[in-house]
Design a protein around this motif. Structure first.
Motif, mmCIF file in Angstrom:
data_model
loop_
_atom_site.group_PDB
_atom_site.id
_atom_site.type_symbol
_atom_site.label_atom_id
_atom_site.label_comp_id
_atom_site.label_asym_id
_atom_site.label_seq_id
_atom_site.Cartn_x
_atom_site.Cartn_y
_atom_site.Cartn_z
ATOM 1 N N ALA A 172 0.820 -1.212 0.000
ATOM 2 C CA ALA A 172 0.000 0.000 0.000
ATOM 3 C C ALA A 172 0.854 1.264 0.000
ATOM 4 C CB ALA A 172 -0.927 -0.009 1.223
ATOM 5 N N GLU A 173 1.912 1.284 0.780
ATOM 6 C CA GLU A 173 2.723 2.488 0.952
ATOM 7 C C GLU A 173 3.300 2.998 -0.361
ATOM 8 O OE1 GLU A 173 6.189 3.813 4.016
ATOM 9 O OE2 GLU A 173 6.634 2.083 2.740
ATOM 10 N N SER A 174 3.827 2.090 -1.172
ATOM 11 C CA SER A 174 4.520 2.490 -2.400
ATOM 12 C C SER A 174 3.698 2.281 -3.661
ATOM 13 C CB SER A 174 5.842 1.722 -2.525
ATOM 14 O OG SER A 174 5.594 0.323 -2.547
ATOM 15 N N GLY A 175 2.552 1.586 -3.538
ATOM 16 C CA GLY A 175 1.765 1.293 -4.734
ATOM 17 C C GLY A 175 2.440 0.252 -5.605
ATOM 18 N N THR A 176 2.978 -0.777 -4.975
ATOM 19 C CA THR A 176 3.752 -1.795 -5.670
ATOM 20 C C THR A 176 3.019 -3.127 -5.683
ATOM 21 O OG1 THR A 176 5.828 -0.739 -4.987
ATOM 22 C CG2 THR A 176 5.958 -3.045 -5.703
ATOM 23 N N VAL A 177 2.977 -3.769 -6.845
ATOM 24 C CA VAL A 177 2.421 -5.121 -6.923
ATOM 25 C C VAL A 177 3.580 -6.110 -7.002
ATOM 26 C CG1 VAL A 177 0.258 -4.413 -7.980
ATOM 27 C CG2 VAL A 177 2.183 -4.969 -9.450
ATOM 28 N N THR A 178 3.395 -7.255 -6.355
ATOM 29 C CA THR A 178 4.404 -8.302 -6.331
ATOM 30 C C THR A 178 3.955 -9.426 -7.244
ATOM 31 O OG1 THR A 178 4.865 -7.743 -4.025
ATOM 32 C CG2 THR A 178 5.779 -9.804 -4.851
ATOM 33 N N LEU A 179 4.775 -9.760 -8.233
ATOM 34 C CA LEU A 179 4.412 -10.758 -9.228
ATOM 35 C C LEU A 179 5.330 -11.966 -9.100
ATOM 36 C CD1 LEU A 179 4.059 -8.322 -12.279
ATOM 37 C CD2 LEU A 179 2.327 -8.951 -10.580
ATOM 38 N N PHE A 180 4.745 -13.138 -8.919
ATOM 39 C CA PHE A 180 5.502 -14.379 -8.866
ATOM 40 C C PHE A 180 5.621 -14.910 -10.303
ATOM 41 C CE2 PHE A 180 4.613 -15.842 -4.210
ATOM 42 C CZ PHE A 180 5.222 -14.677 -3.762
ATOM 43 N N ILE A 181 6.821 -14.879 -10.824
ATOM 44 C CA ILE A 181 7.062 -15.265 -12.210
ATOM 45 C C ILE A 181 7.279 -16.776 -12.292
ATOM 46 C CG2 ILE A 181 8.458 -14.843 -14.249
ATOM 47 C CD1 ILE A 181 6.860 -12.413 -13.135
ATOM 48 N N ASN A 182 6.502 -17.440 -13.157
ATOM 49 C CA ASN A 182 6.633 -18.884 -13.306
ATOM 50 C C ASN A 182 6.282 -19.287 -14.733
ATOM 51 O OD1 ASN A 182 3.712 -19.116 -13.459
ATOM 52 N ND2 ASN A 182 3.694 -18.827 -11.235
ATOM 53 N N LYS A 183 6.133 -20.567 -14.978
ATOM 54 C CA LYS A 183 5.915 -21.056 -16.333
ATOM 55 C C LYS A 183 4.615 -20.561 -16.944
ATOM 56 C CE LYS A 183 3.800 -25.407 -14.770
ATOM 57 N NZ LYS A 183 3.898 -26.891 -14.814
ATOM 58 N N ASN A 184 3.665 -20.165 -16.102
ATOM 59 C CA ASN A 184 2.382 -19.667 -16.596
ATOM 60 C C ASN A 184 2.248 -18.155 -16.513
ATOM 61 O OD1 ASN A 184 1.269 -22.268 -17.157
ATOM 62 N ND2 ASN A 184 0.913 -22.551 -14.972
ATOM 63 N N HIS A 185 3.299 -17.513 -16.018
ATOM 64 C CA HIS A 185 3.251 -16.060 -15.835
ATOM 65 C C HIS A 185 4.628 -15.487 -16.151
ATOM 66 C CE1 HIS A 185 2.649 -12.421 -12.921
ATOM 67 N NE2 HIS A 185 2.790 -12.062 -14.181
#
Length: 236
Positions: free
Chosen positions: A144-157
């Motif tokens: 929330a503080e920085s407006g950052t999304v965390t993305l888990f990168i894998n074979k489908n993403h």
């Protein structure tokens, strides 16, 4: 157990270049008397964190939407229309079905070229992402503080989904919100500690691409998406 080759020689070489003997005893973790990183935004409700995220989105040039699972298809469709989307690349996520987006995608097939990231397509995924108008993926942990999304990168993403298209849409279940990076890294650390599978590549994405390292002038869309939209979804 994994065998590590040449570890001793490697560590001895580092110690030698640092001008000291190699540390062979276990290093005790210090007991800090103050931990301000834990007190920032502590104790806030999920709704309060959403308000902070919405305010931060104004600072990072990111459009912000609130919706629920029932209205998510319409909300997403409206955003796609705003971007005049003709092609998009989407992370192949099981939540697409759970959040009711498969019927939407099926209804848009005649209007939009929709590509789900598939491991079998290899490099073709990246080439499609490079030409796509929009990339869409779910946030695993949202700061929330920085407006950052965390993305888990894998074979489908693939990482390209948030990097190459002209615009990026992050689907953010409200339950993923945490105050700041401190809690995000703690959550990831605990997943590893508990033996859960965590991808080797984790991306932290904050709004559209921008750069201010040339004469301190902010330029949006230098090396990635020119626009970004965060859609927060009431999922509890």
């Amino acid at each position: 157990m994994t065998k590590i080759y040449n570890r001793d020689a490697f560590l001895e070489n580092i110690a030698r270049h640092l001008g000291r003997k190699r540390q062979t005893k276990k290093v005790e973790r210090p007991n800090w008397h103050v931990s301000p990183q834990h007190s920032v935004l502590r104790g806030l409700s999920q709704d309060e964190l959403v308000d902070i995220l919405e305010k931060q989105c104004q600072e990072i040039h990111t459009a912000f939407k609130r919706t629920n699972i029932e209205n998510l298809p319409k909300t997403l469709h409206d955003v796609l229309s705003t971007y005049k989307t003709k092609s998009m690349v989407v992370a192949n996520d099981s939540r697409l079905k759970r959040f009711g987006l498969i019927p939407l995608f099926n209804s848009l097939k005649d209007e939009i070229n929709i590509h789900l990231w598939e491991e079998a397509n290899g490099k073709k995924n990246q080439l499609i992402a490079e030409q796509a108008d929009v990339g869409i993926s779910f946030s695993e942990i949202t700061l929330a503080e920085s407006g950052t999304v965390t993305l888990f990168i894998n074979k489908n993403h693939g990482r390209s989904i948030s990097l190459m298209p002209k615009s990026y849409i992050a689907l953010i279940p409200k339950s993923t919100l945490v105050p700041r990076l401190t809690q995000a890294t703690e959550r990831i650390h605990n997943q590893v500690k508990n033996g859960e599978q965590v991808p080797s590549c984790i991306s932290f994405v904050t709004g559209p691409s921008n750069s201010a390292d040339i004469e301190m002038n902010l330029i949006v869309g230098v090396h990635g998406p020119m626009h970004a939209t965060y859609i927060v979804i009431e999922d509890a």
